[in-house]
Design a protein around this motif. Structure first.
Motif, PDB file in Angstrom:
ATOM      1  N   HIS A 256       5.093  31.948 -29.831  1.00 53.41           N
ATOM      2  CA  HIS A 256       5.253  33.181 -30.931  1.00 53.41           C
ATOM      3  C   HIS A 256       6.509  33.560 -31.424  1.00 53.41           C
ATOM      4  N   ARG A 257       7.403  33.132 -30.490  1.00 53.33           N
ATOM      5  CA  ARG A 257       8.938  34.070 -30.832  1.00 53.33           C
ATOM      6  C   ARG A 257       9.286  33.436 -32.212  1.00 53.33           C
ATOM      7  N   GLY A 258       9.517  34.274 -33.123  1.00 53.99           N
ATOM      8  CA  GLY A 258      10.010  33.608 -34.406  1.00 53.99           C
ATOM      9  C   GLY A 258       9.232  33.156 -35.202  1.00 53.99           C
ATOM     10  N   PRO A 323      -2.279  27.765 -29.398  1.00 57.12           N
ATOM     11  CA  PRO A 323      -2.809  28.866 -28.795  1.00 57.12           C
ATOM     12  C   PRO A 323      -1.705  29.535 -27.762  1.00 57.12           C
ATOM     13  N   SER A 324      -2.030  30.587 -27.295  1.00 57.81           N
ATOM     14  CA  SER A 324      -0.800  31.347 -26.522  1.00 57.81           C
ATOM     15  C   SER A 324      -0.566  30.580 -25.548  1.00 57.81           C
ATOM     16  N   HIS A 325      -1.251  29.529 -24.920  1.00 55.76           N
ATOM     17  CA  HIS A 325      -0.941  28.559 -23.670  1.00 55.76           C
ATOM     18  C   HIS A 325       0.397  28.044 -24.157  1.00 55.76           C
ATOM     19  N   LEU A 326       1.623  28.743 -23.484  1.00 56.94           N
ATOM     20  CA  LEU A 326       3.042  28.227 -23.896  1.00 56.94           C
ATOM     21  C   LEU A 326       3.248  26.687 -23.673  1.00 56.94           C
ATOM     22  N   GLU A 327       3.708  26.196 -24.640  1.00 55.94           N
ATOM     23  CA  GLU A 327       3.894  24.386 -24.425  1.00 55.94           C
ATOM     24  C   GLU A 327       2.904  23.629 -24.696  1.00 55.94           C
ATOM     25  N   HIS A 362      11.109  25.563 -27.973  1.00 57.61           N
ATOM     26  CA  HIS A 362      10.405  26.149 -26.704  1.00 57.61           C
ATOM     27  C   HIS A 362      10.949  27.472 -26.200  1.00 57.61           C
ATOM     28  N   GLY A 363      10.490  28.124 -25.183  1.00 56.79           N
ATOM     29  CA  GLY A 363      10.910  29.407 -24.734  1.00 56.79           C
ATOM     30  C   GLY A 363      11.809  28.912 -23.486  1.00 56.79           C
ATOM     31  N   ASP A 364      12.871  29.673 -23.179  1.00 55.96           N
ATOM     32  CA  ASP A 364      13.751  29.204 -22.130  1.00 55.96           C
ATOM     33  C   ASP A 364      12.830  29.465 -20.775  1.00 55.96           C
ATOM     34  N   GLY A 365      11.848  30.403 -20.706  1.00 56.67           N
ATOM     35  CA  GLY A 365      10.931  30.693 -19.690  1.00 56.67           C
ATOM     36  C   GLY A 365      10.079  29.560 -19.413  1.00 56.67           C
ATOM     37  N   ALA A 366       9.640  29.175 -20.556  1.00 57.74           N
ATOM     38  CA  ALA A 366       8.280  28.238 -20.353  1.00 57.74           C
ATOM     39  C   ALA A 366       8.975  26.933 -20.164  1.00 57.74           C
ATOM     40  N   PHE A 367      10.139  26.453 -20.898  1.00 62.65           N
ATOM     41  CA  PHE A 367      10.253  25.002 -20.806  1.00 62.65           C
ATOM     42  C   PHE A 367      10.366  24.285 -19.400  1.00 62.65           C
ATOM     43  N   ALA A 369       9.126  25.521 -16.664  1.00 61.46           N
ATOM     44  CA  ALA A 369       8.191  25.991 -15.855  1.00 61.46           C
ATOM     45  C   ALA A 369       6.795  25.514 -16.246  1.00 61.46           C
ATOM     46  N   GLN A 370       6.192  25.178 -17.470  1.00 57.22           N
ATOM     47  CA  GLN A 370       5.182  24.545 -17.902  1.00 57.22           C
ATOM     48  C   GLN A 370       5.173  23.123 -17.655  1.00 57.22           C
ATOM     49  N   GLY A 371       4.196  22.552 -16.873  1.00 58.47           N
ATOM     50  CA  GLY A 371       4.196  21.257 -16.474  1.00 58.47           C
ATOM     51  C   GLY A 371       4.056  20.188 -17.730  1.00 58.47           C
ATOM     52  N   ASN A 396      16.397  30.116 -26.468  1.00 54.36           N
ATOM     53  CA  ASN A 396      16.796  30.583 -25.151  1.00 54.36           C
ATOM     54  C   ASN A 396      17.453  32.272 -25.292  1.00 54.36           C
ATOM     55  N   ASN A 397      16.350  33.316 -24.954  1.00 51.99           N
ATOM     56  CA  ASN A 397      16.937  34.658 -25.307  1.00 51.99           C
ATOM     57  C   ASN A 397      17.152  35.131 -23.827  1.00 51.99           C
ATOM     58  N   GLN A 398      17.391  34.118 -22.797  1.00 55.33           N
ATOM     59  CA  GLN A 398      17.698  34.553 -21.440  1.00 55.33           C
ATOM     60  C   GLN A 398      16.911  35.385 -20.945  1.00 55.33           C
ATOM     61  N   VAL A 399      15.748  35.608 -21.158  1.00 52.79           N
ATOM     62  CA  VAL A 399      14.642  36.239 -20.343  1.00 52.79           C
ATOM     63  C   VAL A 399      13.301  35.786 -20.877  1.00 52.79           C
ATOM     64  N   GLY A 400      12.490  35.959 -19.782  1.00 50.76           N
ATOM     65  CA  GLY A 400      10.897  35.536 -20.175  1.00 50.76           C
ATOM     66  C   GLY A 400      10.278  36.494 -20.779  1.00 50.76           C
ATOM     67  N   PHE A 401       9.193  37.231 -20.297  1.00 50.94           N
ATOM     68  CA  PHE A 401       8.528  38.441 -20.670  1.00 50.94           C
ATOM     69  C   PHE A 401       9.360  39.397 -20.216  1.00 50.94           C
ATOM     70  N   GLY A 465      11.974  44.220 -27.490  1.00 53.07           N
ATOM     71  CA  GLY A 465      11.053  43.871 -26.321  1.00 53.07           C
ATOM     72  C   GLY A 465      10.594  42.516 -26.387  1.00 53.07           C
ATOM     73  N   HIS A 466       9.811  42.146 -25.573  1.00 53.87           N
ATOM     74  CA  HIS A 466       9.051  41.172 -25.635  1.00 53.87           C
ATOM     75  C   HIS A 466       8.095  41.012 -26.770  1.00 53.87           C
ATOM     76  N   ASN A 467       7.527  42.084 -27.298  1.00 56.06           N
ATOM     77  CA  ASN A 467       6.798  42.202 -28.584  1.00 56.06           C
ATOM     78  C   ASN A 467       7.346  43.711 -28.985  1.00 56.06           C
TER      79      ASN A 467
HETATM   80  C1  LIG Z   1       0.455  29.479 -20.162  1.00 57.69           C
HETATM   81  C2  LIG Z   1       0.917  30.615 -20.395  1.00 57.69           C
HETATM   82  N1  LIG Z   1       1.299  31.587 -19.249  1.00 57.69           N
HETATM   83  C3  LIG Z   1       1.540  32.720 -19.571  1.00 57.69           C
HETATM   84  C4  LIG Z   1       1.730  33.304 -20.683  1.00 57.69           C
HETATM   85  C5  LIG Z   1       1.896  35.020 -21.209  1.00 57.69           C
HETATM   86  N2  LIG Z   1       3.494  34.949 -21.693  1.00 57.69           N
HETATM   87  C6  LIG Z   1       3.405  35.014 -23.111  1.00 57.69           C
HETATM   88  S1  LIG Z   1       5.108  35.040 -23.554  1.00 57.69           S
HETATM   89  C7  LIG Z   1       5.588  34.912 -22.091  1.00 57.69           C
HETATM   90  C8  LIG Z   1       7.065  34.816 -21.692  1.00 57.69           C
HETATM   91  C9  LIG Z   1       7.785  33.646 -22.337  1.00 57.69           C
HETATM   92  O1  LIG Z   1       9.032  33.329 -22.129  1.00 57.69           O
HETATM   93  P1  LIG Z   1       9.926  32.346 -22.774  1.00 57.69           P
HETATM   94  O2  LIG Z   1       9.313  31.077 -22.496  1.00 57.69           O
HETATM   95  O3  LIG Z   1      11.347  32.775 -22.299  1.00 57.69           O
HETATM   96  O4  LIG Z   1       9.862  32.575 -24.289  1.00 57.69           O
HETATM   97  P2  LIG Z   1      10.156  34.305 -24.928  1.00 57.69           P
HETATM   98  O5  LIG Z   1       9.173  34.937 -25.267  1.00 57.69           O
HETATM   99  O6  LIG Z   1      11.379  34.913 -23.953  1.00 57.69           O
HETATM  100  O7  LIG Z   1      10.508  34.016 -26.240  1.00 57.69           O
HETATM  101  C10 LIG Z   1       4.487  34.919 -21.293  1.00 57.69           C
HETATM  102  C11 LIG Z   1       4.703  34.784 -19.729  1.00 57.69           C
HETATM  103  C12 LIG Z   1       1.300  32.371 -22.003  1.00 57.69           C
HETATM  104  N3  LIG Z   1       1.434  32.828 -23.016  1.00 57.69           N
HETATM  105  N4  LIG Z   1       1.158  31.324 -21.575  1.00 57.69           N
END
Ligand SMILES: Cc1ncc(C[n+]2csc(CCOP(=O)(O)OP(=O)(O)O)c2C)c(N)n1
Length: 934
Positions: A256-258, A323-327, A362-367, A369-371, A396-401, A465-467
């Motif tokens: 989603h980001r950007g 989809p929403s499912h990160l990565e 990638h997101g810095d939180g997801a990279f 943590a997502q297998g 890498n915005n140094q924070v997850g949600f 914020g996150h959004n």
């Molecule tokens: C598999 C999965 N789990 C949880 C979420 C809910 N979720 C959406 S964005 C987000 C935070 C992601 O953090 P990061 O990867 O750092 O990306 P950022 O939003 O900070 O750019 C979460 C937990 C999701 N979209 N996908």
């Protein structure tokens, strides 16, 4: 380990050190470890003989010749010790410099490392001593005659706004290439004035779009890029460099980001279409999904394609729908790219990685943590999956949600996982746009040279914020405060260019105003089109035609004979395992006298497609041989291990056959094949599970892509999943492919689900799947025991005539006598008809449902009507009542039954699919069959 360093023979150690400096891999492990430890380097350097060697090397610019007389001692002890310390320092900068780099735009202090401090080394590298140490001894590529001159450059190089992690890379050539590229500054040449100006314009556009959207659509989610704005010019640069390297395609995957900014500025989607989405109207993608009965998707998931012009020509840019499912999109992007890079008019599918560049954001939180990230990285250098190196950008915005890095990962950096895959890691401060561009240049030069993955960890922040509905100060109050006081990157860059005299303040401000004007104008234009809305799509248009009827799946007996013969051909002198040879040779006999088993029927289906110009790609765990040793498409010479794949040598084939054993992954592998199948609409792409159960490791891909991609994004695929299924007493995990899952997800003819009971049915099914115009994913519950069961085998005539039949009626029933019609699907059919009680049950007819979805309504009705004296219909399944097809098809069966009572026979409701003990299994299986027949 060389224990007592003091007692070393300095000459020997010196030689080893020489050797080490030439090529670290060439010295024994324990010596390498010693040279690579600071202590070791110092101790060794304290040996005067060794240091004389070092001096000599420095003077001559090369190693001292072996056996040459030792040159005179020219340095005092302090200098000699200093050289060793300096070498340790260089190594420390290369290895740990990133710990002292200024990577955080918000100004947090880097942790630093004692090894980087010349004052703390022994001997202390005082400024005087530094000035006496010749830089040429240190083998660095930075400028400077002495350590004193080189040191600030090293610090600047390794501890500035870019930092590198490269020393973990096991390949010496890559490491040396990177050191040279980094230290020479080859990819960090300053931007020209016109490039700087263009960069400022880009940053203005990036910021301007986010600002406009936030103002115009208060509170609507946009997942703003702000704080990582430079990502867009980095992607611009990547696209230019890809085109320059001869690529035709750049395939992007991101969350989603950007994303809206990337859609507009990187893919080139007009502002109007994005604004239209915010106004609640659908854009083109959603519309095309509509025509397939689709639901569309939220704006920050839609894919898009654009054509970008670059100085070296035009190039396609594809942003994959996700989809929403990160990565989750990662393997899909890799598969798409691989398909683009493969020439399917060649027999083996010639792979040319220069054709396309995959870019994953990638997101810095997801990279970490997502297998699926690790699973996808593990594909990167495999023959069947490589894409010539992926550019990974961690936004890498140094924070997850709301999650802090300390809560989200056990590693220091978000990127650390990639080190295990020998990828270079480049960290860069997102407030230094020129450094960010330099990072891309280095990354893609490395990819071009070595075909490897590269990771850029772009360290920025999240301005909001996150959004847009979130308040960041609830959870990150201090960070939010710092961000509020921190100027945006555009402003910082404009300020710098003002100071350098490249643009004036007025010019920079004018750019900002112009961007807002342009967006307002686009918005106005859009608003004028409202009201003149489109015709609603009618229901008839929505459901696509099945189109199966027109497909000829039968293949002439002559052609089948020829193909069968060619599939048995091996080169002169190639020795097949004698047991296997006997198995294969039986195929000739089977063709003429019956007994064509699963493996043979499958090979013939594939071969017949190849001569019709349809490419085939088959992957899965141990798929070349087949989990149940029934396939053997790839043969191995028992004398020398050489491989031979007859199906890739068919003289008349005009399309490629790719076959690969996959790594032990389901999620990434199914995602990859889905991606491949999207891009290779011409091909039959099959993925085989080891056992059907394991497909649930890929559940995200099934749910989010395979069954819903058409509805959400108008994305079609003929991906075919082969899922071994059947209750044979192997316990809860090797019995069920979970047909219930797929049946629950089946609607609007989104997929096809089958369970064939003869090899001819399988043959026709595969061909239908490849040839039918309406591309849909296919799930095939494939057998285990049936693979070789005589009764399930077929004859040449079965393949040369007919087609896939969704329902098979009882071939031997006495129609007048039958009062009970048993309907079943798959292998249980043979349990029923093969049971000792069958002979006494002439009032029972047994029909097979070979296609579970779309449910073959007419054919089922025809079967029922064929028995005039029916008193009941019994659905028989091996699976528990809450699993298997029963719950999904019950109502369909009731409809077909036309008032005849319908009853269930099978395992009762169960939490686990099957018994763990073979005897319990046999008992239960026997009970089910007896109930069906009695
Ligand atoms: C598999 C999965 N789990 C949880 C979420 C809910 N979720 C959406 S964005 C987000 C935070 C992601 O953090 P990061 O990867 O750092 O990306 P950022 O939003 O900070 O750019 C979460 C937990 C999701 N979209 N996908």
């Amino acid at each position: 380990m060389p224990h007592d360093v003091d007692a070393l023979n300095a000459g020997f150690a010196g030689q080893l050190l020489e050797q080490y400096l030439e090529n670290p891999a060439s010295v024994p492990e324990e010596w390498r470890a010693l040279f690579e430890s600071n202590d070791g380097a110092e101790l060794l350097a304290a040996q005067p003989g060794l240091l004389r060697l070092l001096e000599a090397r420095g003077r001559n610019g090369a190693a001292a010749p072996a056996g040459a007389p030792a040159p005179p001692a020219v340095a005092d002890e302090e200098l000699l010790g200093g050289v060793a310390a300096a070498m340790a320092l260089v190594k420390a900068y290369r290895t740990h410099g990133h710990l002292a780099a200024r990577l955080d735009p918000l100004g947090s202090e880097p942790p630093g490392d004692p090894a980087l401090e010349p004052e703390r080394l022994i001997p202390r590298l005082t400024p005087e001593l530094q000035a006496r140490i010749p830089a040429r001894l240190l083998r660095t590529y930075v400028e400077g005659e002495t350590l004193a001159e080189a040191l600030p450059r090293l610090r600047e190089t390794y501890c500035g706004t870019i930092a590198y992690e490269i020393e973990h890379i096991s390949d010496h050539e890559e490491r040396v290439w990177l050191r040279e590229a980094i230290e020479s500054g080859r990819y960090r040449t300053p931007l020209r004035d016109d490039e700087q100006r263009a960069l400022l314009i880009r940053l203005t556009e990036v910021e301007g779009l986010e600002t406009y959207l936030r103002k115009a659509f208060l509170g609507q989610k946009q997942f703003s890029i702000e704080g990582l704005d430079v990502l867009v010019p980095m992607l611009d640069e990547s696209i230019h460099l890809a085109a320059d390297a001869g690529a035709h395609e750049v395939v992007l995957g991101m969350a989603h980001r950007g994303r809206l900014n990337v859609l507009a500025h990187v893919v080139g989607r007009p502002y109007e279409t994005i604004l239209r989405e915010f106004e609640g109207e659908r854009t083109l993608e959603a519309l095309s999904a509509d025509s397939e009965g689709g639901t569309g998707d939220v704006k920050y998931h839609l894919g898009a394609q654009g054509r970008r012009s670059t100085p070296t020509g035009e190039i396609n840019v594809t942003l994959a729908a996700n989809p929403s499912h990160l990565e989750a999109v990662n393997p899909v992007v890799e598969g798409r790219t691989r398909a683009d890079q493969t020439d399917r008019s060649t027999r083996e599918g010639l792979h040319d990685p220069s054709v396309g560049l995959p870019v994953l954001i990638h997101g810095d939180g997801a990279f970490p943590a997502q297998g699926v990230v690790a699973e996808t990285l593990n594909l990167s250098y495999l023959d069947g999956y490589a894409t010539g190196g992926t550019l990974h950008l961690i936004a890498n915005n140094q924070v997850g949600f709301t999650t802090e890095p300390e809560e989200g990962r056990s590693t220091r950096y978000s990127s650390d996982l990639a080190k295990g895959f020998d990828a270079p890691i480049i960290h860069v401060n997102a407030d230094d746009p020129e450094a960010a561009i330099a990072a891309v240049r280095l990354a893609l030069a490395f990819r071009r040279r070595f075909c490897n993955d590269v990771v850029i960890d772009l360290v920025g922040y999240r301005r909001h914020g996150h959004n847009e509905q979130d308040e960041p100060a609830y959870t990150q109050p201090l960070m939010a405060k710092r961000i509020a006081a921190h100027p945006p990157v555009r402003a910082l860059f404009a300020q710098r260019l003002e100071q350098e005299g490249v643009v004036s303040r007025e010019e920079a401000d004018r750019l900002v105003a112009e961007m807002q004007t342009a967006l307002r104008a686009a918005h106005e234009r859009l608003k004028q089109t409202f009201g003149a809305s489109r015709q609603p799509v009618t229901r008839e248009e929505r459901v696509p035609a099945e189109g199966d009827g027109s497909v000829v799946t039968a293949v002439s007996a002559d052609l089948l004979r020829r193909l069968d013969e060619q599939l048995l051909e091996v080169p002169e002198g190639f020795t097949i395992h004698p047991k296997l040879l006997r198995q294969l040779e039986r195929r000739r006999e089977a063709l003429e006298h019956g007994g064509i088993d699963w493996g043979q029927a499958e090979a013939l289906a594939f071969a017949s497609l190849l001569v019709e110009g349809i490419p085939v790609r088959l992957t899965g765990q141990d798929t070349e041989r087949g989990t149940f040793s029934h396939r053997h498409l790839v043969l191995h010479d028992v004398e020398n291990g050489q491989r031979w794949t007859p199906i890739q040598r068919l003289p008349d084939a005009t399309a490629s056959f790719e076959v690969f054993n996959s790594p032990l992954s389901e999620y990434a592998c199914v995602g990859f094949e889905y991606g491949y199948s999207i891009a290779a609409a011409d091909a039959l792409v099959l993925w085989e599970a080891q056992f059907g159960d394991f497909v649930n490791g890929a559940q995200v891909v099934i749910d989010q892509f395979v069954v819903s991609g058409l509805s959400k994004w108008g994305q079609t695929s003929r991906l075919t999943l082969l899922l071994p299924h059947g209750y044979e007493g192997n316990g809860p995990e090797h019995s069920s492919a979970r047909a219930e899952r797929f049946l629950q997800l089946a609607a609007q003819k989104n997929i096809r689900i089958t369970n064939c009971t003869t090899s001819a049915q399988y043959f026709h099914l595969l061909r239908r799947q490849a040839l039918t115009p309406a591309a849909r994913p296919l799930v095939v519950l494939t057998p285990k025991g049936l693979l070789r069961l005589k009764d399930a085998s077929s004859t040449l005539a079965d393949l040369a005539e007919g087609s896939f039949r969704p329902v098979l009626d009882d071939p031997a029933a006495d129609r007048e006598r039958v009062t009970r019609l048993v309907f079943c699907s798959g292998k249980v059919y043979y349990d029923v008809v093969g049971h000792e009680a069958r002979a006494q049950a002439s009032q029972v007819a047994v029909a097979r449902l070979e296609q579970l979805y779309p449910f073959p309504v007419e054919q089922a009705v025809d079967v029922v009507r064929g028995y005039p004296n029916l008193r009941e219909i019994v659905w028989v399944q091996e699976e528990p009542q809450n699993m298997g097809p029963w719950r999904a098809i019950r109502h369909r069966l009731e409809d077909a039954a036309g008032g005849v009572p319908l009853r269930y026979v099978g395992r009762p409701w169960r939490a686990s699919p099957s018994e763990g003990y073979p005897t319990a299994h046999r008992r239960e299986q026997d009970r089910i069959v007896r109930e069906a027949l009695s």
